[in-house]
Write a protein that holds these residues in place. Structure first.
Motif, PDB file in Angstrom:
ATOM      1  N   GLY A  38     -27.105  46.658 -26.151  1.00  0.00           N
ATOM      2  CA  GLY A  38     -26.841  45.418 -26.882  1.00  0.00           C
ATOM      3  C   GLY A  38     -26.669  44.288 -25.895  1.00  0.00           C
ATOM      4  N   SER A  39     -26.309  43.137 -26.430  1.00  0.00           N
ATOM      5  CA  SER A  39     -26.200  41.968 -25.559  1.00  0.00           C
ATOM      6  C   SER A  39     -25.012  42.087 -24.616  1.00  0.00           C
ATOM      7  CB  SER A  39     -26.069  40.721 -26.405  1.00  0.00           C
ATOM      8  OG  SER A  39     -25.087  40.955 -27.365  1.00  0.00           O
ATOM      9  N   TYR A  40     -23.961  42.776 -25.017  1.00  0.00           N
ATOM     10  CA  TYR A  40     -22.847  42.873 -24.093  1.00  0.00           C
ATOM     11  C   TYR A  40     -22.481  44.312 -23.741  1.00  0.00           C
ATOM     12  CZ  TYR A  40     -19.070  44.079 -27.396  1.00  0.00           C
ATOM     13  OH  TYR A  40     -18.255  44.722 -28.282  1.00  0.00           O
ATOM     14  N   VAL A  57     -20.070  56.051 -26.111  1.00  0.00           N
ATOM     15  CA  VAL A  57     -19.314  55.290 -25.109  1.00  0.00           C
ATOM     16  C   VAL A  57     -20.041  53.978 -24.859  1.00  0.00           C
ATOM     17  CG1 VAL A  57     -18.440  55.264 -22.739  1.00  0.00           C
ATOM     18  CG2 VAL A  57     -18.432  57.406 -24.033  1.00  0.00           C
ATOM     19  N   LYS A  58     -19.343  52.868 -25.121  1.00  0.00           N
ATOM     20  CA  LYS A  58     -19.938  51.548 -24.881  1.00  0.00           C
ATOM     21  C   LYS A  58     -19.403  51.011 -23.560  1.00  0.00           C
ATOM     22  CE  LYS A  58     -20.696  48.374 -28.319  1.00  0.00           C
ATOM     23  NZ  LYS A  58     -20.532  47.185 -29.193  1.00  0.00           N
ATOM     24  N   GLN A  59     -20.320  50.760 -22.633  1.00  0.00           N
ATOM     25  CA  GLN A  59     -19.940  50.197 -21.326  1.00  0.00           C
ATOM     26  C   GLN A  59     -20.167  48.692 -21.381  1.00  0.00           C
ATOM     27  OE1 GLN A  59     -22.756  51.071 -18.218  1.00  0.00           O
ATOM     28  NE2 GLN A  59     -21.351  50.510 -16.578  1.00  0.00           N
ATOM     29  N   ILE A 167     -21.212  49.722 -37.857  1.00  0.00           N
ATOM     30  CA  ILE A 167     -20.812  49.672 -36.439  1.00  0.00           C
ATOM     31  C   ILE A 167     -20.734  48.219 -35.956  1.00  0.00           C
ATOM     32  CG2 ILE A 167     -21.827  51.905 -35.844  1.00  0.00           C
ATOM     33  CD1 ILE A 167     -24.077  50.178 -34.389  1.00  0.00           C
ATOM     34  N   ASP A 168     -20.456  48.074 -34.692  1.00  0.00           N
ATOM     35  CA  ASP A 168     -20.502  46.818 -33.937  1.00  0.00           C
ATOM     36  C   ASP A 168     -19.499  45.770 -34.441  1.00  0.00           C
ATOM     37  OD1 ASP A 168     -21.075  44.920 -32.154  1.00  0.00           O
ATOM     38  OD2 ASP A 168     -23.179  44.660 -32.673  1.00  0.00           O
ATOM     39  N   PHE A 169     -18.260  45.979 -34.057  1.00  0.00           N
ATOM     40  CA  PHE A 169     -17.188  45.062 -34.442  1.00  0.00           C
ATOM     41  C   PHE A 169     -16.879  44.070 -33.311  1.00  0.00           C
ATOM     42  CE2 PHE A 169     -15.619  46.588 -38.542  1.00  0.00           C
ATOM     43  CZ  PHE A 169     -16.440  47.703 -38.672  1.00  0.00           C
TER      44      PHE A 169
END
Ligand SMILES: Nc1ncnc2c1ncn2[C@@H]1O[C@H](COP(=O)(O)OP(=O)(O)OP(=O)(O)O)[C@@H](O)[C@H]1O
Length: 288
Positions: A38-40, A57-59, A167-169
Motif C-alpha cells: 500500500g501507500s504506507y 504483518v504490515k511494515q 481492512i485498512d483502518f
C-alpha cells in the motif's frame, strides 16, 4: 535534475525492498510472502511461532519515515477499539531496525477488486444490494464505536465463504475529529479530498458517500460498453449507462449527494431491505 530524481526513486525502492522469505521478526513472526503493497505499508503473510497460525504483518514503509509509523500506530489503536469477527484482530505492534510493524489476524479470501478486475466476476443489482447490506452491518458497528472508516473502497473489502471482511483502518478517525496534521504518506492533495471534491471530513456521511462509490464499482462489473463508432458512450452518465431499478438509482443518488442525503445508516438500510424484498419476489442473483 533528472539524475537527482532517478537517484531519489532508486533510494526509495532500495529502502522499501521487501523482507526476505523465512526472515524472523521480533523472534516470533516468520515471513512467508509479501501479499500487498500500500501507500504506507508493505504487508506480509507470516507464521506466528507461538500460535502456529498465519498472521498479516504490515511494515511501515521505511522510506516514509515517522509519518508511516504514526499512521501504523493509529491503525493499531483503531483495531484495538473496533473488535469485530469480520475485522482483523489486533495482535502486536513492535519496532526493529527496519521500522515499525503491526501484526493482525490474517484474512483468507479475495478483495472485491480481485473479484471484479482479476477474476472478471459480474455482479447483478441483487448481488450489489445484498453485499452492501452486509457491508453496512460492519460500517454500523464502526460508527457505533464512534469511528468512521474513511477508506471504504473495493480493495479494502474482502469476501470469504460468502462473508464480508473489512481492512485498512489507516485513515479511520473518531467522528468529528479534525484531519491529522500529517498528510497520509504517499498521498497528495487530491487524495484527502473525497470524490465529491471536498475534504474527507470525519463524518458518517463521508462513509455513506464512499459506499455509493463502492456500489457503483459492483454495478459496473456487469456493464457492457457500446464500442460502436456511432456510440455516444462518452457522453453518458452512470444513471443512463447502468440498467438499474428506480429504487436503486434513487438510493445511489442520495448516497452520492445528488439528492437529499441519508442522515445515517438506519434509513439507508431500510431502503435496501425494502429493495431486497422486491428482488426476492421478482429477481434472481448470480449466486442463485
Ligand atoms: N489482515 C489481512 N489479511 C490478509 N491480507 C491483508 C490483510 N491486510 C492487508 N492485506 C493485503 O494487503 C493489501 C494492502 O493492505 P492495506 O490496504 O491495509 O495497505 P495500505 O498501505 O493501507 O494500502 P492503501 O494504500 O490502499 O491504503 C490488501 O489489499 C490485502 O491484499
Amino acid at each position: 535534475m533528472r539524475f537527482l530524481l532517478n537517484f531519489k526513486s532508486f533510494m526509495k525502492a532500495w529502502r522499501d525492498y521487501p523482507l526476505e522469505t523465512n526472515k524472523t521478526l521480533a523472534e516470533r513472526y516468520i515471513v512467508q510472502e509479501l501479499i500487498g503493497e500500500g501507500s504506507y505499508g508493505l504487508i506480509y503473510k507470516c507464521t506466528d511461532r507461538i500460535s502456529g497460525s498465519s498472521v498479516a504483518v504490515k511494515q511501515a514503509r521505511p522510506s516514509k519515515g515517522s509519518r508511516a509509523e504514526n499512521f501504523l500506530k493509529r491503525e493499531a489503536d483503531i483495531l484495538k477499539t473496533v473488535g469485530h469477527p469480520q475485522i482483523p484482530e489486533y495482535i502486536d505492534l513492535f519496532k526493529d531496525k527496519n521500522g515499525a510493524y503491526l501484526v493482525m489476524s490474517f484474512l483468507h479470501g479475495d478483495t472485491f477488486e480481485d473479484l471484479i478486475f482479476d477474476q472478471g466476476k459480474r455482479l447483478t443489482e441483487e448481488d450489489c444490494v445484498r453485499y452492501t447490506l452486509d457491508l453496512l452491518d460492519l460500517v454500523e458497528h464502526i460508527h457505533q464505536k464512534g469511528l468512521v472508516h474513511l477508506d471504504l473502497r473495493i480493495p479494502n473489502v474482502f469476501i470469504h465463504d460468502g462473508r464480508l471482511y473489512l481492512i485498512d483502518f489507516g485513515l479511520a478517525r473518531k467522528i468529528g475529529e479534525p484531519p491529522p496534521r500529517e498528510r497520509p504518506p504517499g498521498m497528495g492533495f487530491p487524495f484527502i479530498r473525497s470524490s465529491s471534491g471536498r475534504f474527507k471530513t470525519a463524518e458518517i456521511q463521508t462513509d455513506l458517500f464512499d459506499i455509493g462509490h463502492f456500489m457503483l464499482f459492483l454495478l459496473y462489473s456487469s456493464f457492457e460498453p457500446d464500442d460502436s463508432p456511432s456510440s455516444k458512450a462518452n457522453d453518458r452518465i452512470w444513471q443512463e449507462e447502468l440498467d438499474l431499478s428506480d429504487e436503486l438509482r434513487q438510493i445511489l443518488e442520495r448516497l452520492l449527494e445528488l439528492r437529499k442525503p441519508y442522515a445515517g445508516i438506519h434509513h439507508l438500510k431500510e431502503d435496501l431491505l425494502r429493495l431486497r424484498r422486491l428482488h426476492d419476489e421478482y429477481g434472481e442473483s448470480t449466486e442463485s
